[in-house]
Design a protein around this motif. Structure first.
Motif, PDB file in Angstrom:
ATOM      1  N   GLU A  60       1.406   4.087  -2.992  1.00  0.00           N
ATOM      2  CA  GLU A  60       1.169   5.515  -2.743  1.00  0.00           C
ATOM      3  C   GLU A  60       2.338   6.361  -3.236  1.00  0.00           C
ATOM      4  OE1 GLU A  60      -1.765   5.102   1.172  1.00  0.00           O
ATOM      5  OE2 GLU A  60       0.319   5.748   1.425  1.00  0.00           O
ATOM      6  N   PHE A  92      -6.170   9.210  -2.368  1.00  0.00           N
ATOM      7  CA  PHE A  92      -5.878   7.801  -2.616  1.00  0.00           C
ATOM      8  C   PHE A  92      -7.147   7.006  -2.337  1.00  0.00           C
ATOM      9  CE2 PHE A  92      -1.380   8.921  -1.105  1.00  0.00           C
ATOM     10  CZ  PHE A  92      -0.939   9.154  -2.407  1.00  0.00           C
ATOM     11  N   LYS A  99       3.195  12.881  -0.791  1.00  0.00           N
ATOM     12  CA  LYS A  99       2.397  11.675  -0.537  1.00  0.00           C
ATOM     13  C   LYS A  99       1.473  11.891   0.656  1.00  0.00           C
ATOM     14  CE  LYS A  99       4.223   8.172   1.670  1.00  0.00           C
ATOM     15  NZ  LYS A  99       3.317   7.915   2.827  1.00  0.00           N
ATOM     16  N   ASN A 100       2.019  12.443   1.726  1.00  0.00           N
ATOM     17  CA  ASN A 100       1.212  12.678   2.926  1.00  0.00           C
ATOM     18  C   ASN A 100       0.095  13.680   2.654  1.00  0.00           C
ATOM     19  OD1 ASN A 100       2.808  10.904   4.374  1.00  0.00           O
ATOM     20  ND2 ASN A 100       4.148  12.502   5.188  1.00  0.00           N
ATOM     21  N   GLU A 143       0.827  -1.210   0.000  1.00  0.00           N
ATOM     22  CA  GLU A 143       0.000   0.000   0.000  1.00  0.00           C
ATOM     23  C   GLU A 143       0.863   1.263   0.000  1.00  0.00           C
ATOM     24  OE1 GLU A 143      -2.528  -3.202   1.977  1.00  0.00           O
ATOM     25  OE2 GLU A 143      -0.420  -2.606   1.946  1.00  0.00           O
ATOM     26  N   GLU A 144       1.857   1.309   0.884  1.00  0.00           N
ATOM     27  CA  GLU A 144       2.725   2.488   0.946  1.00  0.00           C
ATOM     28  C   GLU A 144       3.545   2.633  -0.328  1.00  0.00           C
ATOM     29  OE1 GLU A 144       4.242   3.272   5.343  1.00  0.00           O
ATOM     30  OE2 GLU A 144       4.404   1.143   4.828  1.00  0.00           O
ATOM     31  N   TRP A 166      -9.063   3.377  -2.429  1.00  0.00           N
ATOM     32  CA  TRP A 166      -8.882   1.927  -2.479  1.00  0.00           C
ATOM     33  C   TRP A 166     -10.251   1.255  -2.465  1.00  0.00           C
ATOM     34  CZ3 TRP A 166      -3.725   0.406  -2.585  1.00  0.00           C
ATOM     35  CH2 TRP A 166      -2.795   1.396  -2.237  1.00  0.00           C
ATOM     36  N   THR A 224       1.919   9.083  -6.249  1.00  0.00           N
ATOM     37  CA  THR A 224       2.311  10.464  -5.957  1.00  0.00           C
ATOM     38  C   THR A 224       3.313  10.976  -6.976  1.00  0.00           C
ATOM     39  OG1 THR A 224       1.960  10.128  -3.583  1.00  0.00           O
ATOM     40  CG2 THR A 224       3.348  11.986  -4.234  1.00  0.00           C
ATOM     41  N   LYS A 263      -2.652  12.000   0.749  1.00  0.00           N
ATOM     42  CA  LYS A 263      -3.346  11.070   1.646  1.00  0.00           C
ATOM     43  C   LYS A 263      -4.303  11.821   2.564  1.00  0.00           C
ATOM     44  CE  LYS A 263      -2.227   6.903   4.261  1.00  0.00           C
ATOM     45  NZ  LYS A 263      -1.101   6.032   4.703  1.00  0.00           N
ATOM     46  N   GLU A 264      -3.847  12.950   3.092  1.00  0.00           N
ATOM     47  CA  GLU A 264      -4.697  13.759   3.976  1.00  0.00           C
ATOM     48  C   GLU A 264      -5.919  14.303   3.240  1.00  0.00           C
ATOM     49  OE1 GLU A 264      -2.108  16.738   5.473  1.00  0.00           O
ATOM     50  OE2 GLU A 264      -0.954  15.354   6.753  1.00  0.00           O
TER      51      GLU A 264
END
Length: 375
Positions: free
Chosen positions: A334, A372, A363-364, A330-331, A374, A338, A367-368
């Motif tokens: 991401e 992303f 990336k963060n 997953e990471e 799923w 990104t 995500k925030e």
């Protein structure tokens, strides 16, 4: 791969290289002969050197083997009209799938070496000058009677490719004889990246070479026509990152539904590859590994698309970056999404503002924002 006892013995030797086999046995509850067998196995795997338990020095080198070329991009001013000249703006960049991935990795703080070929011409000098701050070029060879590879793409007003022309004859010289001359350095690689600009026999050789030496190998397809250079057996290959068209070309199938697309994961895993990602543009992508894990995910979208040319290479580099960091699927995905997301918002094949910290921050941020997705 090391088994649990080999890992335990190796850790003890790292902490105390002068420890005796008897003391190792006492610490692990094993008899001395068992410890001797384990140490012998570590020696055969070239992890420890000699009776004094000198540990083999770990390498951080990543070897990218494949194309280097000059990318010429022509952005149409109006709609494409066939059979006549079309006004356009032009730009020139360094390119090549293997080289692009290597530059991404260099900008992300890794230690990439390029193995490739080019001609004795201005294009080669241009590529070398633009690459040398991020890629070690000492194993790139110049050949007489060939021009350095080139790639010319015509893009519409939305930055989407209309057609492209690839001139890569020089890469046919990267045959098994050429590549086998590098086996002394490749045997100590942390990871090998191969793009399918290489001939089939060369890819087969590198696949077996990596498998037999337990070196992580990542294969980057390049394009649907290049799928002919991919071996039928991918036993020992750590990653392959492909799109739907490339998958259809390799398996000789036509995807007509989401179910057909999802089943591509099983098709790929049956070849022996350990992990695979299959993408299809703006629609959802799929991931699978040989341990049964499956993922579906949608790429983050933007209206600020300037040029999609470097999207695939930046995506692949993001996967490799996550893998080298030992992250979860997953990471890792991401990071890939990104890097591609921000690359297509520039006019560069490899974005010039890329670095490890910036990618982490971006990336963060995505995500925030919940970009992303799923399923």
């Amino acid at each position: 791969m090391l088994n649990s006892n080999e890992l335990k013995v190796l850790q003890i030797i790292k902490e105390n290289p002068f420890i005796t086999q008897n003391d190792i046995g006492k610490e692990l509850g094993l008899n001395r002969s068992t410890v001797a067998t384990i140490i012998s196995s570590l020696g055969e795997k070239n992890i420890i050197l000699g009776r004094s338990y000198i540990l083999k020095e770990e390498t951080s080198a990543v070897y990218c083997i494949g194309g280097i070329n000059v990318d010429r991009k022509y952005n149409l001013i109006g709609d494409l009209v066939e059979g006549t000249s079309n006004p356009a703006h032009s730009q020139v960049f360094v390119g090549g799938v293997g080289r692009n991935v290597a530059e991404n990795l260099g900008r992300l703080g890794h230690d990439p070496y390029m193995i490739s070929v080019g001609g004795y011409d201005q294009d080669f000098e241009f590529i070398k000058k633009k690459s040398q701050d991020f890629i070690n070029f000492q194993y790139v060879k110049q050949l007489h009677d060939y021009s350095t590879g080139s790639y010319s793409a015509v893009l519409n007003g939305e930055g989407e490719m209309q057609f492209a022309i690839s001139v890569m004859e020089v890469l046919n010289e990267m045959d098994v004889k050429f590549i086998s001359a590098f086996q002394t350095i490749l045997k100590d690689a942390k990871l090998i990246v191969v793009d399918l600009n290489l001939p089939l026999e060369t890819v087969e050789y590198l696949t077996e070479f990596s498998r037999s030496r337990e070196i992580d190998l990542v294969i980057i397809p390049v394009s649907s026509p290049k799928m002919k250079n991919l071996p039928k057996s991918l036993d020992g290959v750590k990653w392959i990152i492909v799109n739907q068209d490339e998958s259809e070309s390799f398996f000789g199938v036509k995807i007509k539904s989401d179910e057909d697309f999802d089943n591509l994961i099983d098709n790929w895993l049956e070849t022996g590859v350990e992990q695979v990602i299959v993408t299809r543009g703006k629609n959802y992508s799929v991931y699978g590994n040989n341990k049964g894990k499956r993922l579906k995910f949608f790429p983050p979208m933007t209206d600020n698309v300037i040029d999609v040319t470097g999207a695939g290479d930046s995506y692949s580099a993001g996967v490799i970056h996550g893998h080298l960091l030992g992250l979860s699927p997953e990471e890792t995905i991401e990071y890939a999404m990104t890097n591609a997301f921000y690359t297509i918002q520039t006019d560069s094949t490899v974005r010039e503002d890329l670095n490890k910290n910036k990618l982490e921050e971006q990336k963060n941020s995505l995500k925030e924002k919940g970009l992303f997705k799923w399923s």
